[in-house]
Design a protein around this motif. Structure first.
Motif, PDB file in Angstrom:
ATOM      1  N   SER A 245      -2.854  -5.085  -3.572  1.00  0.00           N
ATOM      2  CA  SER A 245      -1.578  -5.793  -3.476  1.00  0.00           C
ATOM      3  C   SER A 245      -0.687  -5.526  -4.672  1.00  0.00           C
ATOM      4  O   SER A 245       0.482  -5.891  -4.672  1.00  0.00           O
ATOM      5  CB  SER A 245      -1.816  -7.302  -3.348  1.00  0.00           C
ATOM      6  OG  SER A 245      -2.509  -7.780  -4.481  1.00  0.00           O
ATOM      7  N   ALA A 246      -1.240  -4.906  -5.733  1.00  0.00           N
ATOM      8  CA  ALA A 246      -0.424  -4.631  -6.914  1.00  0.00           C
ATOM      9  C   ALA A 246       0.709  -3.694  -6.561  1.00  0.00           C
ATOM     10  O   ALA A 246       1.822  -3.823  -7.070  1.00  0.00           O
ATOM     11  CB  ALA A 246      -1.296  -4.021  -8.018  1.00  0.00           C
ATOM     12  N   VAL A 247       0.445  -2.723  -5.700  1.00  0.00           N
ATOM     13  CA  VAL A 247       1.479  -1.779  -5.309  1.00  0.00           C
ATOM     14  C   VAL A 247       2.578  -2.490  -4.542  1.00  0.00           C
ATOM     15  O   VAL A 247       3.766  -2.213  -4.721  1.00  0.00           O
ATOM     16  CB  VAL A 247       0.864  -0.647  -4.478  1.00  0.00           C
ATOM     17  CG1 VAL A 247       1.949   0.315  -4.032  1.00  0.00           C
ATOM     18  CG2 VAL A 247      -0.211   0.064  -5.275  1.00  0.00           C
ATOM     19  N   SER A 248       2.220  -3.442  -3.664  1.00  0.00           N
ATOM     20  CA  SER A 248       3.227  -4.176  -2.892  1.00  0.00           C
ATOM     21  C   SER A 248       4.115  -4.984  -3.811  1.00  0.00           C
ATOM     22  O   SER A 248       5.340  -5.021  -3.642  1.00  0.00           O
ATOM     23  CB  SER A 248       2.532  -5.086  -1.866  1.00  0.00           C
ATOM     24  OG  SER A 248       1.762  -4.302  -0.966  1.00  0.00           O
TER      25      SER A 248
ATOM     26  N   SER B 241       2.034   6.462   0.204  1.00  0.00           N
ATOM     27  CA  SER B 241       0.607   6.294   0.472  1.00  0.00           C
ATOM     28  C   SER B 241      -0.237   6.988  -0.582  1.00  0.00           C
ATOM     29  O   SER B 241      -1.333   6.534  -0.930  1.00  0.00           O
ATOM     30  CB  SER B 241       0.270   6.837   1.862  1.00  0.00           C
ATOM     31  OG  SER B 241       0.620   8.218   1.951  1.00  0.00           O
ATOM     32  N   GLU B 242       0.282   8.056  -1.157  1.00  0.00           N
ATOM     33  CA  GLU B 242      -0.456   8.747  -2.217  1.00  0.00           C
ATOM     34  C   GLU B 242      -0.582   7.872  -3.469  1.00  0.00           C
ATOM     35  O   GLU B 242      -1.649   7.798  -4.081  1.00  0.00           O
ATOM     36  CB  GLU B 242       0.250  10.061  -2.570  1.00  0.00           C
ATOM     37  CG  GLU B 242       0.149  11.142  -1.507  1.00  0.00           C
ATOM     38  CD  GLU B 242       1.179  10.932  -0.400  1.00  0.00           C
ATOM     39  OE1 GLU B 242       2.025   9.990  -0.528  1.00  0.00           O
ATOM     40  OE2 GLU B 242       1.147  11.688   0.582  1.00  0.00           O
ATOM     41  N   ARG B 243       0.509   7.164  -3.818  1.00  0.00           N
ATOM     42  CA  ARG B 243       0.461   6.275  -4.999  1.00  0.00           C
ATOM     43  C   ARG B 243      -0.479   5.114  -4.731  1.00  0.00           C
ATOM     44  O   ARG B 243      -1.257   4.716  -5.598  1.00  0.00           O
ATOM     45  CB  ARG B 243       1.854   5.767  -5.344  1.00  0.00           C
ATOM     46  CG  ARG B 243       1.887   4.903  -6.606  1.00  0.00           C
ATOM     47  CD  ARG B 243       3.292   4.406  -6.898  1.00  0.00           C
ATOM     48  NE  ARG B 243       3.314   3.577  -8.098  1.00  0.00           N
ATOM     49  CZ  ARG B 243       3.533   4.030  -9.324  1.00  0.00           C
ATOM     50  NH1 ARG B 243       3.746   5.327  -9.522  1.00  0.00           N
ATOM     51  NH2 ARG B 243       3.548   3.208 -10.359  1.00  0.00           N
ATOM     52  N   LEU B 244      -0.388   4.566  -3.546  1.00  0.00           N
ATOM     53  CA  LEU B 244      -1.268   3.460  -3.199  1.00  0.00           C
ATOM     54  C   LEU B 244      -2.731   3.881  -3.300  1.00  0.00           C
ATOM     55  O   LEU B 244      -3.560   3.156  -3.851  1.00  0.00           O
ATOM     56  CB  LEU B 244      -0.950   2.983  -1.784  1.00  0.00           C
ATOM     57  CG  LEU B 244      -1.835   1.851  -1.245  1.00  0.00           C
ATOM     58  CD1 LEU B 244      -1.727   0.615  -2.131  1.00  0.00           C
ATOM     59  CD2 LEU B 244      -1.446   1.506   0.190  1.00  0.00           C
ATOM     60  N   ALA B 245      -3.022   5.036  -2.785  1.00  0.00           N
ATOM     61  CA  ALA B 245      -4.396   5.523  -2.843  1.00  0.00           C
ATOM     62  C   ALA B 245      -4.838   5.760  -4.281  1.00  0.00           C
ATOM     63  O   ALA B 245      -5.982   5.475  -4.661  1.00  0.00           O
ATOM     64  CB  ALA B 245      -4.526   6.797  -2.023  1.00  0.00           C
ATOM     65  N   ALA B 246      -3.918   6.248  -5.104  1.00  0.00           N
ATOM     66  CA  ALA B 246      -4.259   6.515  -6.500  1.00  0.00           C
ATOM     67  C   ALA B 246      -4.529   5.227  -7.269  1.00  0.00           C
ATOM     68  O   ALA B 246      -5.460   5.146  -8.074  1.00  0.00           O
ATOM     69  CB  ALA B 246      -3.129   7.302  -7.153  1.00  0.00           C
ATOM     70  N   VAL B 247      -3.737   4.206  -7.004  1.00  0.00           N
ATOM     71  CA  VAL B 247      -3.950   2.920  -7.679  1.00  0.00           C
ATOM     72  C   VAL B 247      -5.269   2.305  -7.226  1.00  0.00           C
ATOM     73  O   VAL B 247      -6.042   1.769  -8.026  1.00  0.00           O
ATOM     74  CB  VAL B 247      -2.773   1.966  -7.412  1.00  0.00           C
ATOM     75  CG1 VAL B 247      -3.092   0.563  -7.904  1.00  0.00           C
ATOM     76  CG2 VAL B 247      -1.502   2.489  -8.063  1.00  0.00           C
TER      77      VAL B 247
ATOM     78  N   LYS C  51      -0.628   6.289 -16.033  1.00  0.00           N
ATOM     79  CA  LYS C  51       0.834   6.280 -15.984  1.00  0.00           C
ATOM     80  C   LYS C  51       1.386   5.402 -14.866  1.00  0.00           C
ATOM     81  O   LYS C  51       2.507   5.601 -14.401  1.00  0.00           O
ATOM     82  CB  LYS C  51       1.405   7.701 -15.875  1.00  0.00           C
ATOM     83  CG  LYS C  51       0.974   8.621 -17.022  1.00  0.00           C
ATOM     84  CD  LYS C  51       1.681   9.958 -16.960  1.00  0.00           C
ATOM     85  CE  LYS C  51       1.160  10.916 -18.019  1.00  0.00           C
ATOM     86  NZ  LYS C  51       1.156  10.353 -19.381  1.00  0.00           N
ATOM     87  N   PHE C  52       0.610   4.446 -14.421  1.00  0.00           N
ATOM     88  CA  PHE C  52       1.122   3.424 -13.510  1.00  0.00           C
ATOM     89  C   PHE C  52       1.669   2.282 -14.382  1.00  0.00           C
ATOM     90  O   PHE C  52       1.081   1.209 -14.484  1.00  0.00           O
ATOM     91  CB  PHE C  52       0.017   2.932 -12.575  1.00  0.00           C
ATOM     92  CG  PHE C  52      -0.487   3.987 -11.620  1.00  0.00           C
ATOM     93  CD1 PHE C  52       0.395   4.701 -10.821  1.00  0.00           C
ATOM     94  CD2 PHE C  52      -1.848   4.264 -11.513  1.00  0.00           C
ATOM     95  CE1 PHE C  52      -0.060   5.676  -9.940  1.00  0.00           C
ATOM     96  CE2 PHE C  52      -2.308   5.228 -10.628  1.00  0.00           C
ATOM     97  CZ  PHE C  52      -1.414   5.945  -9.846  1.00  0.00           C
ATOM     98  N   TYR C  53       2.805   2.531 -14.967  1.00  0.00           N
ATOM     99  CA  TYR C  53       3.318   1.606 -15.970  1.00  0.00           C
ATOM    100  C   TYR C  53       3.701   0.227 -15.429  1.00  0.00           C
ATOM    101  O   TYR C  53       3.368  -0.789 -16.049  1.00  0.00           O
ATOM    102  CB  TYR C  53       4.507   2.240 -16.692  1.00  0.00           C
ATOM    103  CG  TYR C  53       4.147   3.516 -17.424  1.00  0.00           C
ATOM    104  CD1 TYR C  53       3.049   3.576 -18.269  1.00  0.00           C
ATOM    105  CD2 TYR C  53       4.903   4.680 -17.239  1.00  0.00           C
ATOM    106  CE1 TYR C  53       2.710   4.754 -18.926  1.00  0.00           C
ATOM    107  CE2 TYR C  53       4.572   5.856 -17.901  1.00  0.00           C
ATOM    108  CZ  TYR C  53       3.466   5.893 -18.740  1.00  0.00           C
ATOM    109  OH  TYR C  53       3.133   7.065 -19.379  1.00  0.00           O
ATOM    110  N   PRO C  54       4.392   0.115 -14.318  1.00  0.00           N
ATOM    111  CA  PRO C  54       4.705  -1.232 -13.808  1.00  0.00           C
ATOM    112  C   PRO C  54       3.444  -2.049 -13.530  1.00  0.00           C
ATOM    113  O   PRO C  54       3.381  -3.246 -13.833  1.00  0.00           O
ATOM    114  CB  PRO C  54       5.501  -0.960 -12.531  1.00  0.00           C
ATOM    115  CG  PRO C  54       6.090   0.399 -12.740  1.00  0.00           C
ATOM    116  CD  PRO C  54       5.047   1.161 -13.498  1.00  0.00           C
ATOM    117  N   GLU C  55       2.428  -1.419 -12.917  1.00  0.00           N
ATOM    118  CA  GLU C  55       1.184  -2.129 -12.634  1.00  0.00           C
ATOM    119  C   GLU C  55       0.478  -2.525 -13.939  1.00  0.00           C
ATOM    120  O   GLU C  55      -0.086  -3.626 -14.049  1.00  0.00           O
ATOM    121  CB  GLU C  55       0.269  -1.247 -11.789  1.00  0.00           C
ATOM    122  CG  GLU C  55       0.770  -0.988 -10.358  1.00  0.00           C
ATOM    123  CD  GLU C  55       1.789   0.128 -10.274  1.00  0.00           C
ATOM    124  OE1 GLU C  55       2.267   0.412  -9.155  1.00  0.00           O
ATOM    125  OE2 GLU C  55       2.126   0.721 -11.318  1.00  0.00           O
TER     126      GLU C  55
END
Length: 309
Positions: free
Chosen positions: A140-143, A165-171, A197-201
């Motif tokens: 849910s962090a990506v959402s 979907s690629e970012r979601l999968a990576a997170v 480098k998922f800075y917002p998360e």
């Protein structure tokens, strides 16, 4: 006593004179008055010598025979003692001068530090700590990040404005540690997000960690890394308050020196040369071992970016 004896002598002399006067023959009365007077005076002197033998003062010792001494009883102070006192006074004066100079130097240093802290405190204060929502699970962090990035209408599907979907999968591929130290697990997960480098998360995760575990052993690391997550995300204005807070909260913290140096970098990014120079000067004075050791390369590079007076 002597006065009484003198009176008695005078009286006796007078009586004798009167007796002699009555016993002088009639023929002697015809002598001249001058002759008679001299004779009477001689007889009186003879009588006095008989009554007071030694009356000329030779038999009377003076009551005070000792002459006052003209030699001064004052002694000349020892030249060695005076010299020692003067030397000690000179030493005390020199010590007072050194202490006065030290007090003036410390006062000036304290004034400069006070001015620097005042300028640093003028930077914006962290405002996200109270309003940040609790961290969601990795999926849910990506959402949540998608909503932060501009999703305004709840009717729109999250996928329309959300990450790929690629970012979601990576997170989701980044595992959260599960150990007996929950605070360390939260920090480690935030570090992994930042390192990927998922800075917002990472910002969200680390904000939750510093709120929930303010006294944890990793708190200095967490606040510093939270500032870096904003700085690396191109948000120096949001990063600066976290760096400043981490430095001021505990100057002996594990990453307090790092935060002060990154604060200078945030000010450089904001083109605030004055505050950048203050932070750099504070860093070199407070953490000289870091400035010449682990962080020397970064410190030299930051100084090369600005011209400080």
């Amino acid at each position: 006593m002597i006065f009484g004896r003198t009176l008695r002598t005078v009286g006796l002399g007078g009586a004798l004179v009167a007796l002699l006067a009555t016993s002088i023959p009639a023929a002697a009365q015809n002598e001249s008055a001058d002759t008679r007077i001299r004779r009477l005076e001689a007889e009186v002197r003879a009588l006095q010598r008989k009554v007071f033998p030694g009356g000329d003062g030779r038999f009377f010792e003076p009551e005070i025979t000792a002459q006052p001494s003209t030699t001064s009883t004052l002694t000349t102070p020892s030249t060695t003692a005076v010299t020692d006192i003067l030397a000690r006074l000179d030493a005390l004066e020199a010590q007072v001068q050194r202490q006065t100079a030290q007090v003036e130097e410390n006062t000036n240093t304290l004034r400069l530090l006070t001015e620097r802290v005042a300028l640093l405190e003028a930077s914006p204060k962290p405002a996200v700590a109270e309003s940040a929502p609790p961290p969601p699970p990795p999926s849910s962090a990506v959402s949540s990040n998608a909503e932060r990035m501009g999703a305004t209408s709840p009717a729109k599907p999250a996928a329309a404005v959300g990450p790929s979907s690629e970012r979601l999968a990576a997170v989701q591929a980044i595992a959260k540690p599960q150990t007996d130290d929950a605070g360390d697990d939260e920090y480690s997960y935030g570090f992994r997000l930042w390192d990927a480098k998922f800075y917002p998360e990472a910002q969200q995760q680390l904000t939750m960690m510093v709120e929930k575990y303010p006294t944890h052993a990793r708190i200095s690391y967490a606040r510093n890394l939270l500032g870096r997550a904003y700085l690396d995300d191109g948000k120096p204005k949001e990063a600066a308050p976290w760096f400043l807070k981490n430095y001021q909260a505990d100057k002996n913290g594990a990453r307090a020196g790092d935060s002060l140096l990154y604060l200078a970098e945030a000010m450089i990014a904001l083109k605030d040369t004055k505050r950048a120079c203050i932070a750099l000067a504070e860093f070199s004075e407070t953490y000289p071992a870091l400035a010449t050791g682990r962080l020397q390369t970064q410190y030299d590079a930051d100084r090369a970016k600005v011209k400080c007076g």
